[in-house]
Design a protein around this motif. Sequence first.
Motif, PDB file in Angstrom:
ATOM      1  N   ASN A   1      46.113  48.263  94.196  1.00 25.96           N
ATOM      2  CA  ASN A   1      47.344  47.564  93.830  1.00 25.96           C
ATOM      3  C   ASN A   1      48.093  47.069  95.063  1.00 25.96           C
ATOM      4  N   HIS A   2      48.534  45.814  95.006  1.00 24.89           N
ATOM      5  CA  HIS A   2      49.354  45.222  96.054  1.00 24.89           C
ATOM      6  C   HIS A   2      50.531  44.514  95.380  1.00 24.89           C
ATOM      7  N   GLU A   3      51.711  44.644  95.966  1.00 25.55           N
ATOM      8  CA  GLU A   3      52.890  43.991  95.397  1.00 25.55           C
ATOM      9  C   GLU A   3      53.366  42.881  96.317  1.00 25.55           C
ATOM     10  N   PHE A   4      53.731  41.753  95.712  1.00 24.24           N
ATOM     11  CA  PHE A   4      54.216  40.593  96.439  1.00 24.24           C
ATOM     12  C   PHE A   4      55.501  40.094  95.789  1.00 24.24           C
ATOM     13  N   THR A   5      56.355  39.516  96.612  1.00 26.11           N
ATOM     14  CA  THR A   5      57.602  38.928  96.115  1.00 26.11           C
ATOM     15  C   THR A   5      57.525  37.413  96.265  1.00 26.11           C
ATOM     16  N   ILE A   6      57.844  36.712  95.179  1.00 22.43           N
ATOM     17  CA  ILE A   6      57.790  35.256  95.174  1.00 22.43           C
ATOM     18  C   ILE A   6      59.153  34.727  94.741  1.00 22.43           C
ATOM     19  N   PRO A   7      59.764  33.838  95.520  1.00 19.05           N
ATOM     20  CA  PRO A   7      61.076  33.305  95.138  1.00 19.05           C
ATOM     21  C   PRO A   7      60.977  32.378  93.932  1.00 19.05           C
ATOM     22  N   THR A   8      62.004  32.425  93.075  1.00 17.30           N
ATOM     23  CA  THR A   8      62.048  31.540  91.899  1.00 17.30           C
ATOM     24  C   THR A   8      63.366  30.775  91.805  1.00 17.30           C
ATOM     25  N   SER A   9      64.260  30.977  92.779  1.00 19.67           N
ATOM     26  CA  SER A   9      65.603  30.394  92.692  1.00 19.67           C
ATOM     27  C   SER A   9      65.590  28.866  92.671  1.00 19.67           C
ATOM     28  N   LYS A  10      64.544  28.240  93.229  1.00 20.71           N
ATOM     29  CA  LYS A  10      64.489  26.778  93.274  1.00 20.71           C
ATOM     30  C   LYS A  10      63.740  26.176  92.084  1.00 20.71           C
ATOM     31  N   LEU A  11      63.246  27.034  91.206  1.00 20.01           N
ATOM     32  CA  LEU A  11      62.548  26.536  90.026  1.00 20.01           C
ATOM     33  C   LEU A  11      63.548  26.150  88.948  1.00 20.01           C
TER      34      LEU A  11
ATOM     35  N   SER B   1      63.467  35.961  85.133  1.00 14.91           N
ATOM     36  CA  SER B   1      63.926  36.125  86.512  1.00 14.91           C
ATOM     37  C   SER B   1      64.964  35.061  86.844  1.00 14.91           C
ATOM     38  N   THR B   2      65.677  35.304  87.927  1.00 13.80           N
ATOM     39  CA  THR B   2      66.649  34.313  88.410  1.00 13.80           C
ATOM     40  C   THR B   2      66.382  33.948  89.869  1.00 13.80           C
ATOM     41  N   GLU B   3      66.219  34.945  90.728  1.00 12.80           N
ATOM     42  CA  GLU B   3      66.051  34.708  92.161  1.00 12.80           C
ATOM     43  C   GLU B   3      64.603  34.887  92.641  1.00 12.80           C
ATOM     44  N   LYS B   4      63.900  35.860  92.040  1.00 15.72           N
ATOM     45  CA  LYS B   4      62.567  36.173  92.535  1.00 15.72           C
ATOM     46  C   LYS B   4      61.800  36.929  91.464  1.00 15.72           C
ATOM     47  N   ILE B   5      60.475  36.988  91.638  1.00 11.83           N
ATOM     48  CA  ILE B   5      59.633  37.849  90.817  1.00 11.83           C
ATOM     49  C   ILE B   5      58.833  38.751  91.749  1.00 11.83           C
ATOM     50  N   ASN B   6      58.630  39.971  91.305  1.00 10.00           N
ATOM     51  CA  ASN B   6      57.780  40.923  92.015  1.00 10.00           C
ATOM     52  C   ASN B   6      56.465  41.027  91.247  1.00 10.00           C
ATOM     53  N   VAL B   7      55.381  40.742  91.926  1.00  5.40           N
ATOM     54  CA  VAL B   7      54.075  40.670  91.289  1.00  5.40           C
ATOM     55  C   VAL B   7      53.187  41.766  91.848  1.00  5.40           C
ATOM     56  N   THR B   8      52.632  42.573  90.948  1.00  5.95           N
ATOM     57  CA  THR B   8      51.671  43.599  91.348  1.00  5.95           C
ATOM     58  C   THR B   8      50.300  43.203  90.821  1.00  5.95           C
ATOM     59  N   ILE B   9      49.318  43.151  91.723  1.00  3.85           N
ATOM     60  CA  ILE B   9      47.967  42.784  91.323  1.00  3.85           C
ATOM     61  C   ILE B   9      46.988  43.837  91.813  1.00  3.85           C
ATOM     62  N   ASN B  10      46.070  44.200  90.941  1.00  2.00           N
ATOM     63  CA  ASN B  10      45.015  45.152  91.280  1.00  2.00           C
ATOM     64  C   ASN B  10      43.828  44.365  91.831  1.00  2.00           C
ATOM     65  N   VAL B  11      43.668  44.366  93.143  1.00  2.00           N
ATOM     66  CA  VAL B  11      42.642  43.577  93.825  1.00  2.00           C
ATOM     67  C   VAL B  11      41.320  44.333  93.815  1.00  2.00           C
ATOM     68  N   ILE B  12      40.274  43.669  93.340  1.00  2.00           N
ATOM     69  CA  ILE B  12      38.974  44.343  93.263  1.00  2.00           C
ATOM     70  C   ILE B  12      38.096  44.060  94.481  1.00  2.00           C
ATOM     71  N   GLU B  13      38.474  43.037  95.293  1.00  2.00           N
ATOM     72  CA  GLU B  13      37.758  42.781  96.538  1.00  2.00           C
ATOM     73  C   GLU B  13      38.720  42.159  97.538  1.00  2.00           C
ATOM     74  N   PRO B  14      38.825  42.688  98.759  1.00  2.00           N
ATOM     75  CA  PRO B  14      39.762  42.135  99.756  1.00  2.00           C
ATOM     76  C   PRO B  14      39.440  40.688 100.083  1.00  2.00           C
ATOM     77  N   GLY B  15      40.476  39.997 100.589  1.00  2.00           N
ATOM     78  CA  GLY B  15      40.282  38.610 100.999  1.00  2.00           C
ATOM     79  C   GLY B  15      41.535  37.795 100.770  1.00  2.00           C
ATOM     80  N   ASN B  16      41.379  36.475 100.740  1.00  2.00           N
ATOM     81  CA  ASN B  16      42.516  35.579 100.548  1.00  2.00           C
ATOM     82  C   ASN B  16      42.918  35.513  99.077  1.00  2.00           C
ATOM     83  N   LEU B  17      44.236  35.527  98.836  1.00  2.00           N
ATOM     84  CA  LEU B  17      44.803  35.389  97.505  1.00  2.00           C
ATOM     85  C   LEU B  17      45.612  34.101  97.458  1.00  2.00           C
TER      86      LEU B  17
END
Length: 490
Positions: A457-467, A417-433
């Motif tokens: 499944n839930h998808e989240f975007t996490i920035p990576t440009s500052k890494l 990645s350069t700017e961001k990553i898109n992460v998909t996670i299969n959550v088996i119980e709701p709550g804080n991640l």
Amino acid sequence: MKTKTAAEDRILILLRMGGGNDSLNTVIPLDQYANLTIQRPNLIIPESNLISLSGTNLALHPKMSGMANMFEDGDLSIIQGVAAPTGRSHFRATKVWHTGIIDVNHPQKDAGWLGRALDTQYPNFPENYPNSNYEDPFAIAIQNRPTPTCEGHEGNFSFPIVKPNNVTNIIGGTSQGVPLSYNADHLKFLGIVGAHSNGYLKRIQNATNSGNSISQNYGTDQLSTAFKNVARMISGGLKTKIYYINSGGFDTHGGQVSASDPTEGRHGPLLDKMSKAIKGFQEDMNAMGLNKRVIGMTYSEFGRQIAQNGSLGTDHGEASSMFMFGSCLSKQVVGNNPVISNTVKNGKALPKEIDYRDIYASVLRDWFGIDETDIEQSFEDYGGVTYYDIISPCATFSSSTPTGKDDEKIQLYPNPSTEKINVTINVIEPGNLKFTIVTISGQRVTTYDKHVHLTGNHEFTIPTSKLALGSYILIVQAPKQTERIKFIVR
């Protein structure tokens, strides 16, 4: 001969064991040990010193503990009885292994087996390369000249380098070590190569210097250094598809073993270096989450004769063993144990069981996803290709496709990645991640908190440009589950 999209990011490592490796002193058939003792009374390694491989009648040389551990972990395969029908000349056999062509009059006799495959995918090479779509060399040879394996019709696809972390030591862009072509106009070609060098050098250096190598099991010799640099280039985001490494010294006519210790001499230390280099490299790939993108293959121009000679060595033979290494292997032993006679016959060699071109064809089909019809047209007619079930690709690697199998709990793209990553996670119980990014060494870099109200499944975007450039691990902690996945920032 187009590569399928799913195979675009796959990488092949080639290690040539130059000189003709003695496979009977490398991979020892234990069910033939008694007759090997008759054939090689002064060369044979005591059976108690050999490293037996689970579930087989095979053992490895005692200097190969690293590769033996890889076999037990499922990261090493042995292919037995492989040969090219070329006679016992180094020059002839080497050319045939590079090209995959036996017929000296064949129109493609000077093109490498990988060069022909690359030719059809990247027409007009080397003109107009590198470009915005293909910024990196298609192949890299860790030496001061290109490898004939990647010779195309108009140019050689391999870029020769010696010290990729320092561009002042890279051979390229001058008349020394440039990838000369058999067919192109040489003056024009030299100008093109100069442009290639200017385009490639900084990218190679940047990738090497930003990449990682964390294994502690490499040796301190040149072969381990070469493999370590390849690990850094891959982890640093270089998009090169093929890496070629040459290790010489396997022409062991004399002093193959020491008179006082058959595990020493000329051969044992060579196997020790190879085992440490490959083991360290595979550990790097596993640790950095790159192991599903990379496989490696060893080969040698021929094996040695069955019986020892009078100089504590062996002479040129025919069939030998190959190794494949990586996490995407489907079988760990291919081919039968050789049958060794109890009668010594001078000049007798191991016969061919598997044609070397069949291994090439299997790699092209099962790793690079090339159609069988195209593969078979690339080689001369030698009675039909036999495909061997050696490779089982274990992921899809397009940079726009999620990393991870469909049934895994977490997937990520783009990777690198350069700017961001898109992460998909299969959550088996709701709550804080809790999303935590750590370096390969385990140092925490940053943390993000999210909340989900539903399973699935839930998808989240996490920035990576500052890494900083390099490799990382994303850890996702959720109720009743913790998921990890590795990624690269370039």
